[in-house]
Write a protein that holds these residues in place. Structure first.
Motif, mmCIF file in Angstrom:
data_model
loop_
_atom_site.group_PDB
_atom_site.id
_atom_site.type_symbol
_atom_site.label_atom_id
_atom_site.label_comp_id
_atom_site.label_asym_id
_atom_site.label_seq_id
_atom_site.Cartn_x
_atom_site.Cartn_y
_atom_site.Cartn_z
ATOM 1 N N GLN A 131 0.815 -1.219 0.000
ATOM 2 C CA GLN A 131 0.000 0.000 0.000
ATOM 3 C C GLN A 131 0.852 1.275 0.000
ATOM 4 O O GLN A 131 0.322 2.373 0.117
ATOM 5 N N VAL A 132 2.164 1.118 -0.069
ATOM 6 C CA VAL A 132 3.034 2.296 0.035
ATOM 7 C C VAL A 132 3.176 2.943 -1.343
ATOM 8 O O VAL A 132 3.566 2.285 -2.309
ATOM 9 N N GLY A 133 2.871 4.223 -1.415
ATOM 10 C CA GLY A 133 2.929 4.955 -2.675
ATOM 11 C C GLY A 133 4.351 5.292 -3.087
ATOM 12 O O GLY A 133 5.315 4.789 -2.524
ATOM 13 N N ARG A 134 4.452 6.159 -4.073
ATOM 14 C CA ARG A 134 5.772 6.495 -4.605
ATOM 15 C C ARG A 134 6.532 7.413 -3.664
ATOM 16 O O ARG A 134 5.954 8.155 -2.887
ATOM 17 N N GLU A 135 7.856 7.377 -3.798
ATOM 18 C CA GLU A 135 8.729 8.184 -2.938
ATOM 19 C C GLU A 135 8.747 9.633 -3.431
ATOM 20 O O GLU A 135 9.116 9.893 -4.582
ATOM 21 N N ALA A 175 3.299 17.707 6.554
ATOM 22 C CA ALA A 175 2.166 18.146 5.719
ATOM 23 C C ALA A 175 1.839 19.613 6.011
ATOM 24 O O ALA A 175 1.663 20.416 5.090
ATOM 25 N N SER A 176 1.779 19.977 7.286
ATOM 26 C CA SER A 176 1.479 21.373 7.632
ATOM 27 C C SER A 176 2.545 22.313 7.077
ATOM 28 O O SER A 176 2.240 23.373 6.522
ATOM 29 N N GLU A 177 3.810 21.941 7.237
ATOM 30 C CA GLU A 177 4.909 22.799 6.777
ATOM 31 C C GLU A 177 4.913 22.950 5.258
ATOM 32 O O GLU A 177 5.170 24.033 4.724
ATOM 33 N N ILE A 178 4.617 21.853 4.572
ATOM 34 C CA ILE A 178 4.630 21.866 3.100
ATOM 35 C C ILE A 178 3.507 22.777 2.573
ATOM 36 O O ILE A 178 3.725 23.603 1.680
ATOM 37 N N MET A 179 2.316 22.664 3.155
ATOM 38 C CA MET A 179 1.187 23.480 2.671
ATOM 39 C C MET A 179 1.424 24.955 2.972
ATOM 40 O O MET A 179 1.063 25.822 2.175
ATOM 41 N N LEU A 201 3.844 22.861 -4.862
ATOM 42 C CA LEU A 201 3.685 21.935 -3.730
ATOM 43 C C LEU A 201 4.785 20.869 -3.747
ATOM 44 O O LEU A 201 5.406 20.582 -2.717
ATOM 45 N N LEU A 202 5.039 20.304 -4.901
ATOM 46 C CA LEU A 202 6.042 19.238 -4.984
ATOM 47 C C LEU A 202 7.450 19.798 -4.735
ATOM 48 O O LEU A 202 8.265 19.168 -4.066
ATOM 49 N N ARG A 203 7.707 20.998 -5.260
ATOM 50 C CA ARG A 203 9.029 21.624 -5.042
ATOM 51 C C ARG A 203 9.272 21.837 -3.536
ATOM 52 O O ARG A 203 10.333 21.510 -3.016
ATOM 53 N N HIS A 204 8.268 22.353 -2.841
ATOM 54 C CA HIS A 204 8.435 22.589 -1.402
ATOM 55 C C HIS A 204 8.448 21.271 -0.619
ATOM 56 O O HIS A 204 9.117 21.168 0.405
ATOM 57 N N THR A 205 7.692 20.277 -1.082
ATOM 58 C CA THR A 205 7.723 18.961 -0.422
ATOM 59 C C THR A 205 9.163 18.448 -0.400
ATOM 60 O O THR A 205 9.690 18.050 0.644
ATOM 61 N N ARG A 206 9.808 18.489 -1.551
ATOM 62 C CA ARG A 206 11.176 17.954 -1.636
ATOM 63 C C ARG A 206 12.148 18.811 -0.844
ATOM 64 O O ARG A 206 13.025 18.292 -0.149
#
Ligand SMILES: [Zn+2]
Length: 296
Positions: A131-135, A175-179, A201-206
């Protein structure tokens, strides 16, 4: 609760000390973890086998063993993996003690016992990983793919980020920090985000996950690395746990939102819909300044 960065810090701390080393045996404590292999299974597959490599998938840590068996750990809410030289110290809440050659001991300490320690014989499917999604740090995750998975959905962004089947390893803190960094409201329906929103969103996630790894993870209550050291990224948190305090970017009071029984922290000024483009009718331009100017 340990998230992707904390598990990665543990992996990096353990890898140079465990690679090539043989397991001697395992001792169980009086209480069991939520998911724990029976002692005979550990005894069958661990003693005498060398650790070939350590991998991480989402919040799971995997030890690949000589002969093809895999030892899988999940730290749950409060789990720690501590590697100690010499006889293991008498610590409370240690549920498993793995003895290794050279006198090392790998301790699984877990106050709340939501952790997992499972041995998988050679060739057996690692079912928890199904059930683990992509990295998120791999190129397999793209903004385009996230947008596609969100299309037409009304699910709040926070829930989407926490869904480990979409992206692995992101929990409540990051999640809070990324948003906040992406200036997106946690309750925004994911189907309403633009392609530019997903790219940001993806840039800040990484960026945030990498920064947290570099800082040794986040220690709010329990987390320690495999050397028993706290992380430092809690000093860099801009919204998590800061409700009622001033936003470091605009000065508005950080708010807390209950989403699915879990707290989300956000700035009502920086994270209003359209905040990233600037918005008419703002009392001042504070929230329209580029995010990268945020002071710490
Ligand atoms: Zn703000």
């Amino acid at each position: 609760m340990p998230e992707l960065p904390e598990v990665e810090v543990i992996r990096r701390g353990l890898a140079p000390r465990l690679r090539g080393r043989r397991f001697n045996g395992v001792a169980e404590g009086p209480h069991r973890l939520r998911r724990q292999s029976p002692a005979p299974d550990f005894s069958r597959w661990l003693p005498g086998r060398r650790v070939l490599d350590l991998r991480r998938r989402g919040k799971y840590l995997l030890l690949d063993l000589e002969g093809g068996a895999t030892l899988l750990f999940h730290l749950g809410m409060t789990g720690r993996l501590l590697l100690t030289p010499g006889p293991p110290p008498p610590l409370p809440h240690v549920h498993l003690t793995f003895r290794l050659e050279g006198g090392l001991a790998l301790l699984f300490q877990d106050v709340r016992r939501f952790g997992q320690a499972l041995i998988f014989p050679p060739g057996m499917d690692l079912t928890p990983l199904e059930q683990v999604g992509r990295e998120p740090l791999s190129p397999q995750v793209t903004a385009r793919r996230l947008a596609k998975m969100a299309r037409g959905r009304f699910r709040p962004l926070k829930n989407f980020l926490l869904d480990g089947r979409i992206m692995a390893g992101i929990g409540n803190i990051y999640a809070s920090e990324i948003m906040f960094a992406a200036r997106l409201h946690p309750a925004a329906p994911v189907g309403s985000l633009s392609p530019a929103d997903w790219r940001r969103l993806l840039r800040h996630t990484r960026r945030i996950l990498r920064a947290a790894i570099a800082r040794g993870g986040t220690t709010i209550n329990d987390y320690l690395d495999s050397h028993g050291r706290t992380g430092l990224f809690q000093l860099d948190l801009l919204v998590y746990g800061r409700h009622g305090e001033a936003c470091r970017k605009c000065g508005a009071a950080i708010e807390r939102l209950n989403q699915g029984g879990r707290s989300t922290f956000f700035c009502p000024c920086c994270q209003t819909p359209g905040a990233e483009q600037g918005r008419e009718g703002r009392p001042d331009g504070a929230c329209d300044a580029p995010f990268d100017n945020v002071s710490k």
